[in-house]
Design a protein around this motif. Structure first.
Motif, PDB file in Angstrom:
ATOM      1  N   GLU A   1     -12.339   3.533   8.978  1.00 23.96           N
ATOM      2  CA  GLU A   1     -11.479   2.895   7.982  1.00 23.96           C
ATOM      3  C   GLU A   1     -10.156   2.430   8.575  1.00 23.96           C
ATOM      4  OE1 GLU A   1     -11.395   4.836   3.972  1.00 23.96           O
ATOM      5  OE2 GLU A   1     -12.568   6.357   5.015  1.00 23.96           O
ATOM      6  N   ILE A   2      -9.702   3.021   9.638  1.00 26.57           N
ATOM      7  CA  ILE A   2      -8.382   2.663  10.175  1.00 26.57           C
ATOM      8  C   ILE A   2      -8.462   1.962  11.519  1.00 26.57           C
ATOM      9  CG2 ILE A   2      -7.434   4.690   8.994  1.00 26.57           C
ATOM     10  CD1 ILE A   2      -7.014   5.937  11.779  1.00 26.57           C
ATOM     11  N   MET A   3      -9.655   1.806  12.085  1.00 27.29           N
ATOM     12  CA  MET A   3      -9.754   1.215  13.418  1.00 27.29           C
ATOM     13  C   MET A   3      -9.536  -0.295  13.358  1.00 27.29           C
ATOM     14  SD  MET A   3     -13.865   1.133  14.156  1.00 27.29           S
ATOM     15  CE  MET A   3     -14.941  -0.002  13.260  1.00 27.29           C
ATOM     16  N   SER A   4      -9.114  -0.847  14.498  1.00 27.96           N
ATOM     17  CA  SER A   4      -8.986  -2.291  14.660  1.00 27.96           C
ATOM     18  C   SER A   4     -10.257  -2.820  15.312  1.00 27.96           C
ATOM     19  CB  SER A   4      -7.775  -2.618  15.537  1.00 27.96           C
ATOM     20  OG  SER A   4      -7.772  -3.987  15.891  1.00 27.96           O
ATOM     21  N   ARG A   5     -10.763  -3.940  14.768  1.00 26.84           N
ATOM     22  CA  ARG A   5     -11.953  -4.563  15.333  1.00 26.84           C
ATOM     23  C   ARG A   5     -11.610  -5.730  16.245  1.00 26.84           C
ATOM     24  NH1 ARG A   5     -16.548  -2.771  12.640  1.00 26.84           N
ATOM     25  NH2 ARG A   5     -16.113  -1.572  10.732  1.00 26.84           N
TER      26      ARG A   5
ATOM     27  N   VAL B   1     -13.581   3.683  19.477  1.00 23.52           N
ATOM     28  CA  VAL B   1     -14.591   4.004  18.472  1.00 23.52           C
ATOM     29  C   VAL B   1     -15.922   3.428  18.946  1.00 23.52           C
ATOM     30  CG1 VAL B   1     -15.223   3.916  16.039  1.00 23.52           C
ATOM     31  CG2 VAL B   1     -12.811   3.840  16.704  1.00 23.52           C
ATOM     32  N   VAL B   2     -16.928   4.277  19.077  1.00 20.21           N
ATOM     33  CA  VAL B   2     -18.217   3.856  19.622  1.00 20.21           C
ATOM     34  C   VAL B   2     -19.329   4.241  18.656  1.00 20.21           C
ATOM     35  CG1 VAL B   2     -17.433   4.037  22.016  1.00 20.21           C
ATOM     36  CG2 VAL B   2     -18.482   6.021  20.910  1.00 20.21           C
TER      37      VAL B   2
ATOM     38  N   ARG C   1     -23.005   4.395  22.470  1.00 21.13           N
ATOM     39  CA  ARG C   1     -21.733   4.231  23.175  1.00 21.13           C
ATOM     40  C   ARG C   1     -21.282   2.767  23.259  1.00 21.13           C
ATOM     41  NH1 ARG C   1     -18.436   7.752  25.766  1.00 21.13           N
ATOM     42  NH2 ARG C   1     -17.129   6.968  27.442  1.00 21.13           N
ATOM     43  N   ARG C   2     -21.786   1.935  22.363  1.00 20.61           N
ATOM     44  CA  ARG C   2     -21.284   0.563  22.301  1.00 20.61           C
ATOM     45  C   ARG C   2     -19.935   0.572  21.593  1.00 20.61           C
ATOM     46  NH1 ARG C   2     -26.900  -0.883  21.261  1.00 20.61           N
ATOM     47  NH2 ARG C   2     -26.446  -0.557  19.053  1.00 20.61           N
ATOM     48  N   LEU C   3     -19.004  -0.206  22.121  1.00 25.08           N
ATOM     49  CA  LEU C   3     -17.645  -0.236  21.598  1.00 25.08           C
ATOM     50  C   LEU C   3     -17.608  -1.042  20.300  1.00 25.08           C
ATOM     51  CD1 LEU C   3     -14.646   0.460  22.166  1.00 25.08           C
ATOM     52  CD2 LEU C   3     -14.479  -1.763  23.323  1.00 25.08           C
ATOM     53  N   ILE C   4     -17.049  -0.445  19.235  1.00 19.40           N
ATOM     54  CA  ILE C   4     -16.969  -1.160  17.964  1.00 19.40           C
ATOM     55  C   ILE C   4     -15.546  -1.225  17.419  1.00 19.40           C
ATOM     56  CG2 ILE C   4     -19.340  -0.604  17.309  1.00 19.40           C
ATOM     57  CD1 ILE C   4     -18.292   1.605  15.534  1.00 19.40           C
TER      58      ILE C   4
ATOM     59  N   LEU D   1     -10.999   0.157  17.995  1.00 16.03           N
ATOM     60  CA  LEU D   1      -9.943   0.837  18.738  1.00 16.03           C
ATOM     61  C   LEU D   1      -8.923   1.370  17.750  1.00 16.03           C
ATOM     62  CD1 LEU D   1      -8.565   1.456  21.521  1.00 16.03           C
ATOM     63  CD2 LEU D   1      -7.330  -0.706  21.203  1.00 16.03           C
ATOM     64  N   ILE D   2      -8.489   2.605  17.976  1.00 12.80           N
ATOM     65  CA  ILE D   2      -7.444   3.221  17.157  1.00 12.80           C
ATOM     66  C   ILE D   2      -6.294   3.593  18.070  1.00 12.80           C
ATOM     67  CG2 ILE D   2      -6.843   5.121  15.609  1.00 12.80           C
ATOM     68  CD1 ILE D   2      -9.791   5.341  14.882  1.00 12.80           C
ATOM     69  N   THR D   3      -5.104   3.101  17.744  1.00 10.82           N
ATOM     70  CA  THR D   3      -3.913   3.453  18.506  1.00 10.82           C
ATOM     71  C   THR D   3      -3.085   4.467  17.725  1.00 10.82           C
ATOM     72  OG1 THR D   3      -2.587   1.683  17.517  1.00 10.82           O
ATOM     73  CG2 THR D   3      -3.882   1.134  19.502  1.00 10.82           C
ATOM     74  N   GLN D   4      -2.053   4.997  18.383  1.00  7.86           N
ATOM     75  CA  GLN D   4      -1.158   5.915  17.686  1.00  7.86           C
ATOM     76  C   GLN D   4      -0.521   5.242  16.473  1.00  7.86           C
ATOM     77  OE1 GLN D   4       1.377   6.971  21.017  1.00  7.86           O
ATOM     78  NE2 GLN D   4       0.516   9.031  21.103  1.00  7.86           N
ATOM     79  N   SER D   5      -0.216   3.957  16.602  1.00  5.51           N
ATOM     80  CA  SER D   5       0.390   3.227  15.472  1.00  5.51           C
ATOM     81  C   SER D   5      -0.573   3.147  14.299  1.00  5.51           C
ATOM     82  CB  SER D   5       0.788   1.817  15.917  1.00  5.51           C
ATOM     83  OG  SER D   5       1.739   1.870  16.958  1.00  5.51           O
ATOM     84  N   ASP D   6      -1.858   2.917  14.573  1.00  2.00           N
ATOM     85  CA  ASP D   6      -2.848   2.873  13.496  1.00  2.00           C
ATOM     86  C   ASP D   6      -2.902   4.204  12.755  1.00  2.00           C
ATOM     87  OD1 ASP D   6      -3.635   0.263  14.189  1.00  2.00           O
ATOM     88  OD2 ASP D   6      -5.030   1.039  15.706  1.00  2.00           O
TER      89      ASP D   6
END
Length: 384
Positions: A243-247, A356-357, A361-364, A366-371
């Motif tokens: 829900e919080i990851m960037s695509r 986020v995989v 293990r396919r990359l879907i 990314l979550i950063t500290q800011s997210d």
């Protein structure tokens, strides 16, 4: 409440919470330890007494509760020796048998507490020295070496071997940072420990409690961390990483040249790139500091580091060096369905992003500290 039901609730055993596989591993490990201790002691000593009954009680502690303070090597060896000494002393000094037994156990408790080697089966060792019969009494102080010390050392040796082979176990209990460096100063606490319940608070509470608790400091810290994680999930609801990851992902292939990766970093104004293979499976990441580290390896000082970096890139480009030569593979990964609580501790300890995989293990995402901070600030998820 019905008095009979109330009595049953007080008497019925609490569920152990130990998985069936772990129960079997503990049982087999304890049996192996007793066999090894008895067989080797028999080969060394030849005649009774070559093993004492308390070995069985000690095996239960060492292989069911290896993290307990009672199971640590000094507790076992020191506890056996103190108990044996108390029993030999009481047997020689007090002719009355009941008084000798009482004195042996009392001295055992005092000695173990004073020397910080509390090991409950030691009480049986003390009684053995008094009740063992003429053959045991004839040994006198030699009893401390054989079979007492021999049994204790063999038990600890088997525990060191077996417990460290079993999954999820560490024996003896690892030293904590404060064991080595003392109490932390006011400004040295980790981010997660600067507010709320801190490790020092737990240990201070144990000291002020005034009674022994059969749990090590490390295990207590882990239990509290798990409890805090459950409380976090209860407060924020089922907020998942998906829900919080960037695509919007910017990636680079592991076989791309260093110059190509550097240009992509500069164009996108990023500090790192995730590295993937031809099937978009995560392999690692490459960050600005990785380029800087490679440049510093080629020049003895930081003077002219920027020129050295560009020179390094040009030379490596000429040699067709790839991102795979400098990337790091230790990337924090989560699944989209994982709760964001899994990210709080690693990111509070300095990890800046999580990939986020999926199951392959396919990359879907990314979550950063800011997210993570933004999601927590918005208070997404509704408490139950």
């Amino acid at each position: 409440m019905n008095p009979l039901r109330a009595a049953w609730l007080r008497l019925k055993p609490e569920p152990s919470g130990v998985a069936a596989g772990e129960q079997w591993r503990s049982a087999l490990a304890g049996a192996a330890a007793v066999f090894a201790t008895a067989w080797i002691s028999w080969q060394v000593l030849g005649a009774p007494p070559f093993v004492i009954a308390s070995v069985g009680a000690s095996a239960v502690i060492l292989f069911v509760l290896p993290g307990s303070p009672f199971a640590q090597p000094w507790a076992v060896v020191g506890g056996y020796l103190v108990s044996a000494a108390a029993g030999v002393f009481a047997a020689g000094m007090v002719p009355d048998l009941p008084l000798a037994l009482a004195l042996a156990v009392g001295l055992t408790i005092l000695g173990q507490l004073a020397l910080r080697c509390l090991h409950p089966p030691g009480g049986a060792v003390a009684l053995f020295a008094v009740l063992g019969g003429e053959s045991v009494r004839a040994l006198g102080w030699k009893l401390l070496l054989a079979p007492i010390l021999l049994n204790a050392l063999l038990l600890v040796a088997v525990a060191l071997l077996v417990n460290n082979l079993l999954p999820g176990r560490r024996y003896p209990r690892p030293l904590l940072e404060e064991d080595l460096a003392g109490e932390e100063g006011p400004g040295d606490a980790e981010p997660l420990e600067r507010t709320g319940l801190r490790r020092q608070d737990l240990h201070a509470a144990l000291r002020s409690y005034g009674h022994l608790v059969d749990v090590g400091n490390e295990e207590l810290d882990e239990i509290v961390a798990l409890a805090e994680r459950h409380a976090f999930r209860r407060s924020f609801g089922e907020l998942s990483c998906g829900e919080i990851m960037s695509r919007a992902l910017v990636t680079v292939r592991h076989d791309a040249t260093l110059l190509e990766a550097w240009r992509r970093l500069r164009q996108q104004r990023l500090s790192m790139l995730l590295v993937v293979d031809g099937l978009h499976r995560l392999e690692g990441l490459v960050a600005l500091e990785d380029f800087v580290r490679a440049a510093r390896a080629s020049t003895p000082s930081t003077r002219g580091l920027r020129q050295s970096l560009y020179r390094l890139l040009r030379l490596n480009f000429a040699r067709d060096a790839t991102v795979g030569s400098i990337m790091r593979r230790d990337v924090l990964t989560v699944m989209a369905a994982d709760h964001v609580a899994n990210l709080v501790e690693p990111m509070a300890r300095g990890i800046h992003q999580a990939a986020v995989v999926d199951g392959e293990r396919r990359l879907i995402g990314l979550i950063t500290q800011s997210d993570l901070v933004a999601a927590l600030y918005r208070g997404q998820g509704s408490p139950p």
